[in-house]
Structures are given as structure tokens and as C-alpha cells.
Design a protein around this motif. Structure first.
Motif, PDB file in Angstrom:
ATOM      1  N   PHE B  21      46.171 -19.171 -14.409  1.00  0.00           N
ATOM      2  CA  PHE B  21      46.931 -20.421 -14.505  1.00  0.00           C
ATOM      3  C   PHE B  21      46.733 -21.132 -13.179  1.00  0.00           C
ATOM      4  O   PHE B  21      47.349 -20.757 -12.185  1.00  0.00           O
ATOM      5  N   PHE B  24      46.396 -19.083  -9.850  1.00  0.00           N
ATOM      6  CA  PHE B  24      47.065 -17.801 -10.032  1.00  0.00           C
ATOM      7  C   PHE B  24      46.424 -17.021 -11.184  1.00  0.00           C
ATOM      8  O   PHE B  24      46.210 -17.551 -12.273  1.00  0.00           O
ATOM      9  N   ALA B  45      55.759  -4.128 -14.417  1.00  0.00           N
ATOM     10  CA  ALA B  45      56.981  -4.742 -13.892  1.00  0.00           C
ATOM     11  C   ALA B  45      57.104  -6.172 -14.417  1.00  0.00           C
ATOM     12  O   ALA B  45      56.180  -6.682 -15.059  1.00  0.00           O
ATOM     13  N   ASN B  46      58.206  -6.798 -14.141  1.00  0.00           N
ATOM     14  CA  ASN B  46      58.368  -8.206 -14.523  1.00  0.00           C
ATOM     15  C   ASN B  46      57.266  -9.039 -13.883  1.00  0.00           C
ATOM     16  O   ASN B  46      56.968  -8.880 -12.719  1.00  0.00           O
ATOM     17  N   GLY B  47      56.669  -9.894 -14.681  1.00  0.00           N
ATOM     18  CA  GLY B  47      55.634 -10.781 -14.138  1.00  0.00           C
ATOM     19  C   GLY B  47      54.288 -10.116 -13.939  1.00  0.00           C
ATOM     20  O   GLY B  47      53.374 -10.716 -13.371  1.00  0.00           O
ATOM     21  N   ALA B  48      54.137  -8.885 -14.431  1.00  0.00           N
ATOM     22  CA  ALA B  48      52.864  -8.187 -14.241  1.00  0.00           C
ATOM     23  C   ALA B  48      51.752  -8.833 -15.069  1.00  0.00           C
ATOM     24  O   ALA B  48      50.572  -8.711 -14.746  1.00  0.00           O
ATOM     25  N   LYS B  50      52.052  -8.820 -18.799  1.00  0.00           N
ATOM     26  CA  LYS B  50      52.024  -8.180 -20.118  1.00  0.00           C
ATOM     27  C   LYS B  50      52.024  -9.211 -21.247  1.00  0.00           C
ATOM     28  O   LYS B  50      51.199  -9.162 -22.158  1.00  0.00           O
ATOM     29  N   THR B  51      52.978 -10.144 -21.163  1.00  0.00           N
ATOM     30  CA  THR B  51      53.078 -11.141 -22.231  1.00  0.00           C
ATOM     31  C   THR B  51      51.804 -11.976 -22.312  1.00  0.00           C
ATOM     32  O   THR B  51      51.295 -12.254 -23.408  1.00  0.00           O
ATOM     33  N   GLN B  91      58.335 -11.785 -27.321  1.00  0.00           N
ATOM     34  CA  GLN B  91      59.436 -11.394 -26.446  1.00  0.00           C
ATOM     35  C   GLN B  91      60.674 -12.226 -26.745  1.00  0.00           C
ATOM     36  O   GLN B  91      61.790 -11.734 -26.765  1.00  0.00           O
ATOM     37  N   GLU B 168      58.249  -6.304 -25.711  1.00  0.00           N
ATOM     38  CA  GLU B 168      59.621  -5.932 -25.329  1.00  0.00           C
ATOM     39  C   GLU B 168      60.590  -6.049 -26.492  1.00  0.00           C
ATOM     40  O   GLU B 168      61.563  -6.812 -26.421  1.00  0.00           O
ATOM     41  N   HIS B 200      60.113  -1.926 -20.776  1.00  0.00           N
ATOM     42  CA  HIS B 200      60.553  -1.611 -19.417  1.00  0.00           C
ATOM     43  C   HIS B 200      61.245  -0.259 -19.380  1.00  0.00           C
ATOM     44  O   HIS B 200      61.608   0.219 -18.319  1.00  0.00           O
TER      45      HIS B 200
HETATM   46  N1  LIG Z   1      51.893 -20.928 -19.000  1.00  0.00           N
HETATM   47  C1  LIG Z   1      51.964 -20.443 -17.749  1.00  0.00           C
HETATM   48  N2  LIG Z   1      51.696 -21.237 -16.692  1.00  0.00           N
HETATM   49  C2  LIG Z   1      51.766 -20.756 -15.424  1.00  0.00           C
HETATM   50  N3  LIG Z   1      52.075 -19.512 -15.125  1.00  0.00           N
HETATM   51  C3  LIG Z   1      52.346 -18.665 -16.115  1.00  0.00           C
HETATM   52  C4  LIG Z   1      52.318 -19.082 -17.481  1.00  0.00           C
HETATM   53  N4  LIG Z   1      52.628 -18.025 -18.261  1.00  0.00           N
HETATM   54  C5  LIG Z   1      52.862 -17.012 -17.412  1.00  0.00           C
HETATM   55  N5  LIG Z   1      52.684 -17.371 -16.141  1.00  0.00           N
HETATM   56  C6  LIG Z   1      52.834 -16.522 -14.962  1.00  0.00           C
HETATM   57  O1  LIG Z   1      52.027 -15.387 -15.142  1.00  0.00           O
HETATM   58  C7  LIG Z   1      52.689 -14.244 -14.641  1.00  0.00           C
HETATM   59  C8  LIG Z   1      52.711 -13.188 -15.704  1.00  0.00           C
HETATM   60  O2  LIG Z   1      53.617 -13.600 -16.707  1.00  0.00           O
HETATM   61  P1  LIG Z   1      53.920 -12.722 -17.990  1.00  0.00           P
HETATM   62  O3  LIG Z   1      54.916 -13.445 -18.795  1.00  0.00           O
HETATM   63  O4  LIG Z   1      52.639 -12.357 -18.640  1.00  0.00           O
HETATM   64  O5  LIG Z   1      54.579 -11.435 -17.333  1.00  0.00           O
HETATM   65  P2  LIG Z   1      55.279 -10.200 -18.066  1.00  0.00           P
HETATM   66  O6  LIG Z   1      54.600  -8.993 -17.583  1.00  0.00           O
HETATM   67  O7  LIG Z   1      55.321 -10.410 -19.510  1.00  0.00           O
HETATM   68  O8  LIG Z   1      56.722 -10.287 -17.437  1.00  0.00           O
HETATM   69  P3  LIG Z   1      58.142  -9.921 -18.107  1.00  0.00           P
HETATM   70  O9  LIG Z   1      58.318  -8.466 -17.977  1.00  0.00           O
HETATM   71  O10 LIG Z   1      59.126 -10.655 -17.263  1.00  0.00           O
HETATM   72  O11 LIG Z   1      58.109 -10.383 -19.501  1.00  0.00           O
HETATM   73  C9  LIG Z   1      54.062 -14.657 -14.175  1.00  0.00           C
HETATM   74  O12 LIG Z   1      54.042 -14.784 -12.770  1.00  0.00           O
HETATM   75  C10 LIG Z   1      54.245 -16.008 -14.815  1.00  0.00           C
HETATM   76  O13 LIG Z   1      55.002 -16.847 -13.975  1.00  0.00           O
END
Ligand SMILES: Nc1ncnc2c1ncn2[C@@H]1O[C@H](COP(=O)(O)OP(=O)(O)OP(=O)(O)O)[C@@H](O)[C@H]1O
Ligand SMILES: [Mg+2]
Lengths: 375, 247
Positions: B21, B24, B45-48, B50-51, B91, B168, B200
Motif C-alpha cells: 500500500f 508500505f 500479531a495485529n497488523g501482521a 493476515k487479512t 473479519q 478471525e 489470535h
Molecule cells: N487498504 C489499505 N490501505 C493501506 N494500508 C492498509 C490497507 N489494508 C491494510 N493496510 C495495512 O496493512 C497492514 C496489515 O493489515 P491487515 O489487516 O492485513 O493485518 P491483520 O494481520 O489482519 O491485523 P489484525 O489482526 O488486526 O486483523 C496494517 O498495517 C494495515 O494498516
């Protein structure tokens, strides 16, 4: 096809389960029409009236007496002559001028129709319209009285031979933007709001809640989704149109002089454009507020450049170009024509053609933009 | 590298799957293979990321680089076919709160092309399986969270997909509700369905056939829970996770 059916069923369930929404849909036409109706329906009193009597006969004096018999018409302090009619009407000293030309009594005595003129300041359209109406009513009574008194015409009651013919002219606002003229516009607005706003909101709501993402992993195609989201509001829009039309005719006593079929055909084409606006707005927005503002923008543009308030001819040239892609610009004349002027298809077919063209353009744009969003 | 088509025991596969993104990198060149019938735990972890990764596997998000396959079909080219083979529970799981329980099931059944009679019988079976039979006419908004999660699962799989991806699915509910949900997952896995699940909860990770652990967009470990514990010389998945994520 089945997928679309399930989408439509679901949408209707959601609409009618949301009591607020259901209420809005049912109440909007009545409340809007009522507010407008009473806002424009000001009491008629003390209409500043000047009478130009060039006949100077007992008959003409009788007519003047009838005019001033009620407190509707108030003698105006003004020197009106047949040459300065328009000037005086523009000066705000006079609202209405009744002109009784020389020969009024003589024509009557020869059993011919006597000519009088009624001139009104059309800028205050509702007053002008109704004052004109009352004046004609008084003239009609005079007519009847004359016919009854006539020895020649014992059975004159049933004979529609008038002894007075009135020529009415509205200065400054010849189209007379009165309540009759506004109501078809409100009907168009109601249809617009129901279709454009609700479609836009309904699609964005799924984005907000996250159900759109779920739909995206099912085999639904974007076109099916659009159909499922627009068909319910097309149906509601048509129902609203019917309600509003009935209300206008039954409550406000508007004539409906055209064909019902043409009304629904025009509405169908028009709604195709407004639904496309709703779909487009939902594609470019992430929240319901954003969608609202996007539709609002289209709505304001649509109203301002439609001839709803201001005659199109008075607009600067570049604004006039802007009006050509405005669907309301075509739908409004269709409605006004069907309500008030008894037009047939061949009088307004070019409006239908324009709406069809716009419908195809807007719908294609909406579909393309929507596909981009969901992919 | 072998052709994906020949590996017909592989349900989900990713190669150098990457998503950025802007500057990032949310998912950084991950590789994984999930066997048919496995319960694959996708931890992090959160923000890793996964989603983000799971959305690319479903075809909801285009990868910046790399490719994913579902039952040998490349996601980038066969998005429509894949939709009939997977069930996805996001999620932010996606029920219509203003519809009744059975109306949600009917809607998703209809969307997947089931006939009216199929929907009726399938809904009854599903409601029984989800232990929601008595809530048939309840408004979805009134359901407790744990019940909603089960209903969301039911709505994601009316077409009996071979692969179910769950993001999740049990966050925020009590242990009993989680237990019930995992009973459903086992039931599905026993009938041959592949499960790809993020979580988690480390006790849930213990139930998985294999797990991967994601840190800052990269997969740092991928094996059976037993093997991972052995490698890290600890006794619980909790400790495995803490050791890998903190290092
Ligand atoms: N559409 C987007 N635009 C910019 N950044 C994004 C976007 N979608 C996700 N991110 C960033 O990518 C990173 C990973 O997000 P993701 O939702 O995949 O994490 P996650 O592992 O599912 O976290 P969680 O456990 O909180 O669900 C995060 O830092 C998030 O801010
Ligand atoms: Mg996540």
C-alpha cells in the motif's frame, strides 16, 4: 435472474423493516406537496385594482360595481390609460387592470360579445393567477346576469353564448409560475429523491457494514448487483409518482390532461437517469454521508438548470449548455405538459428522446464506474 | 518448480505473494501450500498482514506481485470459478442485521443459485448444525456475538465449498462459544473440507494440522504445532508465538 430476484426481495425486506425508511417513503410526497401547496396558497385580499372605463355607460358602471363589491379588489390610486398599462403594472402601484373599451354596452345591446381586457403583474404569480381567476369569475356572473335579463334569450342559461369576452394577459411572467405550475415540479423532485438518494445510500450501506465484501466472493456479477439494487427503487419511484399524481389531482385539483401511459413512460426514462446517479454516487463514496453529498450536488445542479425556478431562456449561454445534460430539464416539461397542457406524444417526443439518450449515457457511466469499484 | 495443476492434493497455494500500500508492504513475498483436508492456522500479531493475505487468496484484492492458486486455478485469471469453490468469512463478518436469521440464510442460498426447495431443506439442516434452530425467526441484530459468528459461517457456505477461509472467526467471544465454533470446523474438516483460519488464540492454534506465523508481512515459521514447539524448545504454542514475534 434468480439472483436478482433474491436481491430485490432482500432489499424490500430491509426497506420495510426500517420503519423510518418506510415512513419517509410514504410521507414524503404528501408532506412536500402540502408544504408547497400552503406556502404558495397565500390569502388573496386587497388586490390593487385599476379600472380603465372608456365606455362610460350604466352597463360599464355596473361591471365596476360588481368588481369592487368584495374586499378582494381595492381601487388603486393611479392614473392608468390604455397606453401605460405595462408601466403601471411594473410600478407596484397596481396589481390588476381591467380595461373596458368603448362599445362595451353597445355590443351587448346588439347581442354581440363585448370585449374587456384583464392585465396582471405575473411576478407575484400566485396572486396574479388567483386574482385573474376571480376576475373571470365576476365576469362570468355578469354574463349570466345579462343573459337572464335578456328578453331574447329565455333559455340562455343552457346556451353558452357569452356577452362578455375577456382577454387575460400576464405581464412579466407569462408562463405564470404558480402553484399549478410548481406542483408537477415537486412531483419530479419526489421521484428524484426516492430513486437517486435511496439507491446511493442502499449500496454504500453495504460497503460500510462490510456485506459488499461478502457479496464480492459470491458469484454475483456487478450488473446483477446493480439490477438488484435499482429495481426496488424503480418500483418505489413509480409508486411515489402515482401517489403524488393522485394527490395533486385529488387534493390540489390540478387537471391531468395528458395520457397516463406517457406519464409512466417519461418517468421510467427519467428514473433510469436518477438511478444511475445513485449508483454512480455509491461507487465514488465510502460512506453514506459522502454518497448523500454527491447525490445532493447532482440534485442542486438539476434543479437550478431545469427551469424549475428560473426560465431557461434567461440564463447565460454557457449555463444553457449545462442544461442540456440535465434530465430534469426534459422531465419537467413532460410533467407540466401532461398535467396542464394536455400534450400528446408528438408534441414532446424530443424530450423523450433526450431522456432516453441521457439514460443510456448515465447508466453506462455508472456501470463502468461501479465495476471499477467492486473489482 | 512443479506445475500447480499436477498437485491436485493442494487446496491453497501462494508464491511470492506480495501486497504493497504505497511505500508500505503489508504482505511481503509469502509462500505457502495447504493440503486438501487440512486445518491450516494462519497466525500473526495485529497488523501482521493476515487479512490482506487472505483477501488476495479469495480474489478480493490484487497482489502487487506473486500469485495464488485455489485448487490449482490461478486466482488472477479464474476469479469467477474460484468463487464457487471457496467460502469466505471476513473479519468484519457480513450478515444483514435487519434481516431475520432464516432470511440471511435464504438470501445467501439464493445468491449461490440454490433453488427454493434446496434453500428450504439446506437452511433447516444448517440451522440444526449451527444450533440456531430456535432462533430461526430472530432478528439477526438481536443474536449474541457467538451465535452471529456461527450464522456468518453458515451464510458463507451454502454451496458446500471445498475450501473455507475464515478470518478471525472467533474473536471477542467466550470460551464456550469458541468451543462450539471449533466443533463446527472439525465437523467440516472431517467431511474433507479444507480450512484456512486466522486467529489470535493460541489454544486454537494447537487444534490446527499446521500453522504459519506471520510477522510484519513475512511468514517466519510454518509447520505442525508439535514440530514448532520442538524447534523453539517450548511447551505451548503461546510461547512459540511470543518467541518468534518478539525476536
Ligand atoms: N487498504 C489499505 N490501505 C493501506 N494500508 C492498509 C490497507 N489494508 C491494510 N493496510 C495495512 O496493512 C497492514 C496489515 O493489515 P491487515 O489487516 O492485513 O493485518 P491483520 O494481520 O489482519 O491485523 P489484525 O489482526 O488486526 O486483523 C496494517 O498495517 C494495515 O494498516
Ligand atoms: Mg485482520
Amino acid at each position: 435472474m434468480q439472483i436478482i430476484r433474491y436481491l430485490v426481495i432482500k432489499e424490500f425486506r430491509q426497506i420495510f423493516r426500517d420503519h423510518m425508511m418506510a415512513r419517509i417513503i410514504i410521507l414524503i410526497p404528501f408532506v412536500q406537496l402540502l408544504i408547497l401547496g400552503y406556502a404558495v396558497n397565500t390569502d388573496l385580499k386587497n388586490v390593487k385594482t385599476a379600472i380603465v372605463d372608456q365606455d362610460h355607460t350604466p352597463q360599464s358602471r355596473q361591471l365596476i360595481k360588481s368588481m369592487y363589491a368584495s374586499d378582494l379588489f381595492l381601487p388603486a390610486k393611479s392614473d392608468v390609460t390604455p397606453d401605460n398599462l405595462e408601466d403601471r403594472l411594473g410600478s407596484d402601484q397596481v396589481d390588476l387592470i381591467l380595461w373596458i373599451p368603448r362599445g362595451y354596452a353597445e355590443a351587448q345591446s346588439r347581442h354581440q360579445s363585448a370585449q374587456v381586457g384583464v392585465f396582471l403583474d405575473g411576478r407575484n404569480s400566485s396572486i396574479a393567477g388567483r386574482a385573474g381567476g376571480y376576475t373571470l369569475g365576476i365576469l362570468r356572473q355578469e354574463n349570466q346576469r345579462l343573459l337572464e335579463n335578456s328578453t331574447l334569450n329565455a333559455s340562455a342559461f343552457s346556451l353558452p353564448i357569452g356577452r362578455i369576452t375577456a382577454t387575460t394577459r400576464f405581464f412579466y411572467n407569462p408562463d405564470l409560475t404558480s402553484r399549478d405550475y410548481m406542483i408537477p415540479g415537486i412531483v419530479a423532485l419526489i421521484v428524484t429523491i426516492i430513486t437517486a438518494f435511496l439507491t446511493g445510500m442502499a449500496v454504500v450501506k453495504e460497503k460500510e457494514v462490510g456485506t459488499l465484501e461478502q457479496l464480492m466472493v459470491t458469484p454475483i456479477t456487478p450488473l446483477q448487483l446493480i439490477a438488484g439494487k435499482t429495481i426496488p427503487f424503480l418500483i418505489l419511484g413509480m409508486i411515489e409518482l402515482t401517489f403524488a399524481t393522485l394527490f395533486a389531482v385529488l387534493y390540489f385539483k390540478l387537471p391531468f390532461t395528458g395520457s397516463i401511459l406517457l406519464l409512466f413512460l417519461g418517468a421510467l426514462l427519467y428514473i433510469m437517469v436518477t438511478l444511475s446517479v445513485g449508483v454512480f454516487a455509491s461507487a465514488v463514496s465510502r460512506t453514506q454521508q459522502q454518497a448523500m453529498f454527491t447525490v445532493w450536488f447532482f440534485l442542486v445542479y438539476g434543479i437550478l438548470t431545469s427551469g424549475f425556478f428560473y426560465p431557461l431562456e434567461n440564463m447565460p449561454a454557457f449555463v444553457q449548455y449545462l442544461t442540456y445534460i440535465n434530465p430534469l430539464r426534459y422531465f419537467l416539461p413532460i410533467l407540466r405538459g401532461l398535467f396542464l397542457k394536455g400534450v400528446g406524444f408528438f408534441d414532446i417526443w424530443d424530450e423523450y428522446a433526450a431522456l432516453l439518450t441521457l439514460g443510456i449515457l448515465f447508466f453506462s457511466a455508472a456501470v463502468i464506474r461501479f465495476k471499477k469499484t467492486v473489482e | 518448480m512443479s506445475k500447480p495443476e499436477s498437485n491436485n492434493h493442494i487446496a491453497v497455494k501462494a508464491e511470492k505473494l506480495t501486497r504493497r500500500f504505497g511505500d508500505f508492504t503489508a504482505v511481503n513475498s509469502i509462500d505457502l501450500q495447504v493440503q486438501k483436508g487440512e486445518i491450516f492456522g494462519f497466525l500473526g500479531a495485529n497488523g501482521a498482514g493476515k487479512t490482506t493475505a487472505i483477501r488476495m487468496l479469495c480474489g478480493l484484492l490484487r497482489p502487487s506481485e506473486g500469485e495464488a492458486w485455489i485448487e490449482g486455478l490461478p486466482v488472477s485469471k479464474s476469479a469467477e470459478k474460484i468463487k464457487r469453490r471457496i467460502g469466505y468469512m471476513s473479519q468484519k463478518f457480513s450478515l444483514y442485521n435487519d434481516l431475520k436469521v432464516w432470511e440471511n440464510l435464504e438470501f445467501y442460498g439464493g445468491i449461490y443459485g440454490l433453488s427454493k426447495s434446496e434453500i428450504e431443506s439446506a437452511s433447516d439442516i444448517m440451522l440444526a448444525r449451527l444450533q440456531l434452530a430456535e432462533y430461526r425467526n430472530t432478528m439477526t441484530v438481536e443474536l449474541p456475538l457467538g451465535f452471529k459468528q456461527r450464522l456468518a459461517l453458515g451464510c458463507a457456505i451454502p454451496h458446500n465449498p471445498g475450501i473455507i477461509l475464515l478470518d478471525e472467526p472467533t474473536s471477542g467471544v467466550d470460551p464456550i462459544a469458541r468451543r462450539k465454533f471449533w466443533d463446527l470446523i472439525y465437523e467440516l474438516a472431517e467431511s474433507g473440507t479444507t480450512i484456512f483460519v486466522t486467529t489470535h488464540y493460541m489454544d486454537e492454534a494447537e487444534y490446527c494440522s499446521r500453522v504459519s506465523i506471520m510477522v510484519h508481512g513475512k511468514i517466519v515459521a510454518l509447520d505442525t504445532p508439535r514440530e514448532l514447539k520442538k524447534q523453539q524448545k517450548v511447551t505451548t504454542m503461546q510461547d512459540v508465538f511470543l518467541k518468534l514475534v518478539e525476536s
